[in-house]
Design a protein around this motif. Sequence first.
Motif, short mmCIF file in Angstrom:
data_model
loop_
_atom_site.label_atom_id
_atom_site.label_comp_id
_atom_site.label_asym_id
_atom_site.label_seq_id
_atom_site.Cartn_x
_atom_site.Cartn_y
_atom_site.Cartn_z
N GLN A 182 0.81 -1.21 0.00
CA GLN A 182 0.00 0.00 0.00
C GLN A 182 0.85 1.27 0.00
O GLN A 182 0.57 2.22 -0.73
N GLN A 183 1.90 1.29 0.80
CA GLN A 183 2.65 2.52 1.01
C GLN A 183 3.77 2.73 0.00
O GLN A 183 4.10 3.87 -0.33
N GLU A 184 4.38 1.65 -0.50
CA GLU A 184 5.53 1.79 -1.38
C GLU A 184 5.26 1.31 -2.81
O GLU A 184 5.56 2.03 -3.77
N PHE A 185 4.73 0.10 -2.92
CA PHE A 185 4.68 -0.50 -4.26
C PHE A 185 3.61 0.11 -5.16
O PHE A 185 3.87 0.41 -6.33
N ILE A 186 2.40 0.28 -4.66
CA ILE A 186 1.31 0.77 -5.51
C ILE A 186 1.63 2.12 -6.13
O ILE A 186 1.38 2.33 -7.33
N PRO A 187 2.20 3.10 -5.38
CA PRO A 187 2.58 4.36 -6.04
C PRO A 187 3.59 4.15 -7.18
O PRO A 187 3.48 4.79 -8.24
N LEU A 188 4.57 3.24 -6.98
CA LEU A 188 5.54 2.96 -8.02
C LEU A 188 4.89 2.25 -9.20
O LEU A 188 5.21 2.52 -10.37
N MET A 189 3.97 1.35 -8.92
CA MET A 189 3.25 0.64 -9.98
C MET A 189 2.41 1.62 -10.79
O MET A 189 2.38 1.57 -12.03
N ASP A 190 1.70 2.51 -10.10
CA ASP A 190 0.86 3.50 -10.80
C ASP A 190 1.71 4.39 -11.70
O ASP A 190 1.30 4.73 -12.82
N GLU A 191 2.90 4.74 -11.21
CA GLU A 191 3.81 5.56 -12.03
C GLU A 191 4.23 4.80 -13.29
O GLU A 191 4.26 5.35 -14.39
N LEU A 193 2.59 2.40 -14.75
CA LEU A 193 1.43 2.27 -15.63
C LEU A 193 1.18 3.56 -16.41
O LEU A 193 0.82 3.52 -17.59
N ARG A 194 1.40 4.69 -15.76
CA ARG A 194 1.23 5.97 -16.46
C ARG A 194 2.30 6.16 -17.54
O ARG A 194 2.01 6.64 -18.64
N GLU A 195 3.54 5.76 -17.23
CA GLU A 195 4.62 5.90 -18.20
C GLU A 195 4.44 4.95 -19.39
O GLU A 195 4.82 5.26 -20.51
N ASP A 196 3.85 3.79 -19.11
CA ASP A 196 3.58 2.79 -20.15
C ASP A 196 4.84 2.38 -20.90
O ASP A 196 4.82 2.21 -22.12
N GLN A 197 5.95 2.22 -20.16
CA GLN A 197 7.19 1.75 -20.76
C GLN A 197 7.39 0.29 -20.38
O GLN A 197 7.34 -0.07 -19.21
N ALA A 198 7.61 -0.54 -21.41
CA ALA A 198 7.65 -1.98 -21.20
C ALA A 198 8.66 -2.38 -20.13
O ALA A 198 8.37 -3.22 -19.26
N LEU A 199 9.86 -1.80 -20.17
CA LEU A 199 10.89 -2.20 -19.22
C LEU A 199 10.49 -1.88 -17.78
O LEU A 199 10.63 -2.72 -16.89
N HIS A 200 9.95 -0.68 -17.53
CA HIS A 200 9.56 -0.30 -16.18
C HIS A 200 8.42 -1.19 -15.67
O HIS A 200 8.40 -1.59 -14.50
N PHE A 202 7.85 -4.25 -16.63
CA PHE A 202 8.43 -5.58 -16.41
C PHE A 202 9.20 -5.64 -15.10
O PHE A 202 9.12 -6.63 -14.36
N LEU A 203 9.94 -4.58 -14.77
CA LEU A 203 10.71 -4.56 -13.53
C LEU A 203 9.79 -4.58 -12.32
O LEU A 203 10.07 -5.24 -11.31
N ARG A 204 8.68 -3.85 -12.38
CA ARG A 204 7.71 -3.89 -11.27
C ARG A 204 7.04 -5.27 -11.19
O ARG A 204 6.76 -5.78 -10.10
N TYR A 205 6.82 -5.87 -12.35
CA TYR A 205 6.26 -7.22 -12.42
C TYR A 205 7.20 -8.22 -11.72
O TYR A 205 6.75 -9.06 -10.93
N HIS A 243 -2.34 -7.45 -8.39
CA HIS A 243 -1.45 -6.41 -8.93
C HIS A 243 -0.41 -7.01 -9.88
O HIS A 243 -0.04 -6.39 -10.88
N TRP A 244 0.04 -8.20 -9.57
CA TRP A 244 0.99 -8.92 -10.45
C TRP A 244 0.34 -9.18 -11.81
O TRP A 244 0.96 -8.95 -12.85
N GLN A 245 -0.91 -9.62 -11.79
CA GLN A 245 -1.62 -9.89 -13.05
C GLN A 245 -1.92 -8.61 -13.81
O GLN A 245 -1.87 -8.59 -15.05
N LEU A 246 -2.20 -7.52 -13.09
CA LEU A 246 -2.44 -6.23 -13.73
C LEU A 246 -1.20 -5.76 -14.48
O LEU A 246 -1.28 -5.30 -15.63
N LEU A 247 -0.04 -5.93 -13.86
CA LEU A 247 1.20 -5.54 -14.52
C LEU A 247 1.50 -6.44 -15.71
O LEU A 247 1.95 -5.97 -16.76
#
Length: 261
Positions: A182-191, A193-200, A202-205, A243-247
Amino acid sequence: MLSVEKTMLFLLSRVDQMGAQQLVEIYELRGYTSTYIRNALSRLKKEGYISSPSRSLYQITAAGRSYIHSINSKPARSLEPWNQTWDVVMLEVPEQERKKRDQFRTAILQLGFGLLYNSVYISPWNYRKDVAEHIQQLQLEGKVSILHGQFETGSITPGKAYAIWQLDRIEAMYRDKQSWLQQEFIPLMDEALREDQALHLFLRYLQIGEVLSGLLMADPSLPDELLPANWPGKRVIAELTGHWQLLAAAIPRDSIYAKFS
């Protein structure tokens, strides 16, 4: 096995072969050194989970696929009705084979067995095929006994299960990872998702996959009858998996990372 090694096995399970340098490049972006990754590959090869058909190329073995399946199937077992029977594994491995004994113990603890008495391990789920494979792999035939049956009613209470499987430690892990999500990962994941760059993406995945792997290896996935009230395990696993499946779905299908998701 460390969770990062399990995610490496997962990546190798998605392709025919993969070069060591490609794995190094991926995991260096996750903060791991080249030496760490090459040592991890050596450990996986030594344990028989991967092979190297040619220099610096690796592929997963049947034992590796079996390992991934056995660990990943643990959460599904806890959704099944429990028939109140137990598997009991007893070790009689001599001290001169201590290394094999320790490897075997680690393997069955990751399957979800708990230590009942010295050299006696129990599981409420049927892992006899997996245990037999570990016995064969480590050449421990005749030194491990597998029994199946029922204990006297009330022998293994939820309170005793809590102590056997050290569920206080696992519960703390779940609450820690829920807070991290909740505090760390979701903000990074949302970022990402907004950037929509495959590498980023994949790294969050990979990052959340490592957390999932660590929890799945630690949690014995006991039946509800043996768990305390308000156990957070299933809820946190479901949240992380979502969240893993969303990524995975967000990684562009035309990227080089799509085959891994």
